[in-house]
Design a protein around this motif. Structure first.
Motif, PDB file in Angstrom:
ATOM      1  N   LEU A   1      30.472  27.879  17.170  1.00 27.99           N
ATOM      2  CA  LEU A   1      30.677  26.575  16.570  1.00 27.99           C
ATOM      3  C   LEU A   1      31.139  26.683  15.121  1.00 27.99           C
ATOM      4  N   TYR A   5      34.582  24.739  13.876  1.00 36.11           N
ATOM      5  CA  TYR A   5      34.624  23.661  12.893  1.00 36.11           C
ATOM      6  C   TYR A   5      35.158  24.107  11.521  1.00 36.11           C
ATOM      7  N   PRO A  52      31.139  10.546  15.946  1.00 38.23           N
ATOM      8  CA  PRO A  52      30.635  11.568  16.874  1.00 38.23           C
ATOM      9  C   PRO A  52      31.627  11.931  17.988  1.00 38.23           C
ATOM     10  N   ASP A  53      32.368  10.962  18.490  1.00 36.72           N
ATOM     11  CA  ASP A  53      33.357  11.260  19.528  1.00 36.72           C
ATOM     12  C   ASP A  53      34.464  12.157  18.986  1.00 36.72           C
ATOM     13  N   ARG A  56      33.045  15.683  18.576  1.00 34.98           N
ATOM     14  CA  ARG A  56      32.911  16.276  19.903  1.00 34.98           C
ATOM     15  C   ARG A  56      34.272  16.696  20.456  1.00 34.98           C
ATOM     16  N   ASN A  57      35.292  15.883  20.227  1.00 32.92           N
ATOM     17  CA  ASN A  57      36.630  16.191  20.735  1.00 32.92           C
ATOM     18  C   ASN A  57      37.270  17.393  20.050  1.00 32.92           C
ATOM     19  N   LEU A  59      35.609  20.099  19.305  1.00 28.22           N
ATOM     20  CA  LEU A  59      35.055  21.189  20.104  1.00 28.22           C
ATOM     21  C   LEU A  59      35.706  21.239  21.479  1.00 28.22           C
ATOM     22  N   ARG A  60      35.840  20.095  22.105  1.00 24.92           N
ATOM     23  CA  ARG A  60      36.456  20.016  23.438  1.00 24.92           C
ATOM     24  C   ARG A  60      37.892  20.576  23.412  1.00 24.92           C
TER      25      ARG A  60
END
Length: 67
Positions: A1, A5, A52-53, A56-57, A59-60
């Motif tokens: 992670l 990031y 948050p979306d 998360r995206n 990472l996705r």
């Protein structure tokens, strides 16, 4: 992670750390905490960049790029 990031064009300059809060091998579940350094209030920054979306995206997208 941390690599995902810190190298993100959108979030890299704000990213500070990532740590695992909980891990269950039995259920393959991991809870993690991400820490970002957020600049003084900017129009729409929290609603869009720190959404948050969106986070998360990032990472996705990295997972999809690995395939």
């Amino acid at each position: 992670l941390t690599d995902v990031y810190s190298s993100s064009p959108a979030l890299g300059r704000y990213f500070r750390s990532a740590q695992v809060v909980y891990y269950s091998n039995a259920s393959s579940t991991v809870f993690y905490q991400l820490e970002f350094s957020v600049p003084p209030s900017t129009e729409g920054f929290m609603e869009h960049t720190m959404n948050p979306d969106f986070i998360r995206n990032v990472l996705r997208q990295n997972i999809y790029d690995e395939d």
